[in-house]
Design an enzyme around this catalytic site. Structure first.
Site, short mmCIF file in Angstrom:
data_model
loop_
_atom_site.label_atom_id
_atom_site.label_comp_id
_atom_site.label_asym_id
_atom_site.label_seq_id
_atom_site.Cartn_x
_atom_site.Cartn_y
_atom_site.Cartn_z
N LYS A 191 0.89 -1.17 0.00
CA LYS A 191 0.00 0.00 0.00
C LYS A 191 0.93 1.22 0.00
CE LYS A 191 -4.22 1.71 0.54
NZ LYS A 191 -5.36 1.49 -0.32
N ASP A 224 -5.47 -3.47 -1.87
CA ASP A 224 -6.95 -3.49 -2.03
C ASP A 224 -7.33 -3.89 -3.44
OD1 ASP A 224 -5.64 -1.11 -2.49
OD2 ASP A 224 -7.27 0.20 -1.84
N ASP A 248 -1.08 -12.23 5.98
CA ASP A 248 -2.01 -12.96 6.83
C ASP A 248 -3.41 -12.91 6.24
OD1 ASP A 248 -3.04 -14.28 9.00
OD2 ASP A 248 -3.10 -12.54 10.31
#
Ligand code: NAD
Length: 361
Positions: A191, A224, A248
């Site tokens: 990100k 995302d 994760d």
């Protein structure tokens, strides 16, 4: 010669799935000398710790371990044993192959993604400041002054360190994995548009490392965007390399693509040691019910066989698991058309079916 391996049954449904994996691994004909060690809530009362020193020493001695999942309380309580184990042994790479086997209940049939998750840094590093604690107040004051940005006084804080050293070794690991396993592409996930100095660093180091592997394609995706792309077109992804937290989350997302947590195996690998364990947790609501799917732990055992150089046994075991899943008869509730299907078998019966199949493949 027998392989000396540390076996940690874990807690919750851990002991049931790891016992199934132990029986199946022995049925491959490979010899094991199990060093059974404890960790988790079940030993807390007896030994006053969830991660006994003897367990750590055993893994350091044997270099290889297989473990069942271990419960971590949400919010308060002790820190995760799993995270502590990965940190103590510097098991910096978490490898989670996500592959659809014919017969699993999934909307997808061509998923073959390998997740390489960094295991020691990021928000999992365990550097946290509790809301209201004196050191938190000092920290907030210091950082507010240093950055010129206001942090609310009633904040709890978790620190996200991402280093060049940690990123270099995990991205190299991902490329080496791709090279050895004939994979075509590595995608770095981040990100970096928002967290420029942590994820931004991850991305720039990944780009540098990628130059050392001209034969393997490299690309990057914002996390995302990756979520929707993996769900829409999983066949476009091959090896994913991610910082700890995204790794994760995306591991469970990919487990969902291949039939659920019951079939998703994993390995935590460092330069000297490896600990094999399923992606799923201790599923405590099924404790002692002989209901949990043992496949994820058995396939983690298959990854362990490969690590130990037992390639032929690993291939046979994978074939036996795939055949039992494809037949769909002797499988646990989560692999049946409905969750209350009366023909579902228990944890140990599914292991028995895989053991029987090993004689045929
Ligand atoms: P979980 O993975 O234990 O269970 C989530 C759900 O997935 C379960 O309710 C169940 O429906 C399903 N599921 C999981 N494993 C299954 C199996 N083998 N067969 C069939 N269905 C299965 O996740 P959770 O409920 O979020 O976590 C429970 C505990 O496990 C928590 O304390 C958590 O911290 C811990 N945990 C441990 C590990 C580990 O040991 N490495 C990993 C993840 C979570």
């Amino acid at each position: 010669m027998a392989h000396k391996v540390t076996l940690i049954p874990g807690d919750g449904t851990g002991p049931e799935v790891s016992e199934s994996a132990r029986r199946v691994l022995e049925a491959t004909g490979v010899q094991f000398d199990w060093d059974i060690q404890q960790a988790g809530t079940d030993v807390m009362e007896k030994l006053g710790t969830v991660l006994p020193e003897e367990t750590l020493k055993s893994i350091k001695r044997n270099k290889v371990a297989i473990k069942g999942p271990i419960t971590t309380p949400v919010g308060g309580g002790f820190r995760s044993v799993n995270v502590a184990l990965r940190m103590a042994l510097d098991l910096y790479a978490c490898v989670r192959p996500c592959k659809t086997y014919k017969g699993v209940r999934s909307r997808y049939d061509k998923v073959d993604i390998v997740i390489v998750r960094e295991n020691t840094e990021d928000l999992y590093a365990g550097i946290e400041f509790e809301k209201g604690a004196p050191e938190t107040k000092r920290f907030i004051k210091y950082v507010s002054k240093l950055s010129g940005q206001k942090i609310r006084e009633d904040s709890g804080i978790s620190i996200k360190p991402i280093s060049v050293t940690g990123t270099k070794r995990i991205v190299k690991f991902a490329f080496e994995y791709a090279r050895k396993n004939d994979r075509k592409k590595v995608t770095a996930v981040h990100k970096a548009n928002i967290m420029k100095f942590s994820d931004g660093l991850f991305l720039s180091v990944a780009r540098e490392v990628a130059k050392e592997y001209p034969g393997i394609l490299f690309e990057d995706r914002i996390v995302d965007n990756l979520c929707q792309q993996v769900v829409a077109r999983p066949e476009e992804y091959d090896v994913l390399v991610l910082p700890n937290l995204y790794g994760d989350i995306i591991s469970d997302l990919c487990a969902g693509l291949i039939g659920g947590l019951g079939v998703a195996p994993g390995a935590n690998i460092g330069d000297g040691c490896a600990v094999f364990e399923p992606t799923h947790g201790s599923a405590p609501k099924y404790t002692g019910m002989n209901r949990a799917n043992p496949t994820a732990t058995i396939l983690s055992g298959m990854l362990m066989l490969r690590y130990l150089g037992e390639k032929e046994a690993a291939n046979r075991l994978e074939k036996a698991v795939a055949a039992v899943i494809a037949e769909g008869k002797h499988v646990t509730y989560d692999m049946k058309p409905t969750r209350d299907d009366p023909t579902a078998v228990g944890t140990s019966q599914m292991a028995d079916a895989i053991i029987a199949k090993l004689k045929e493949v």
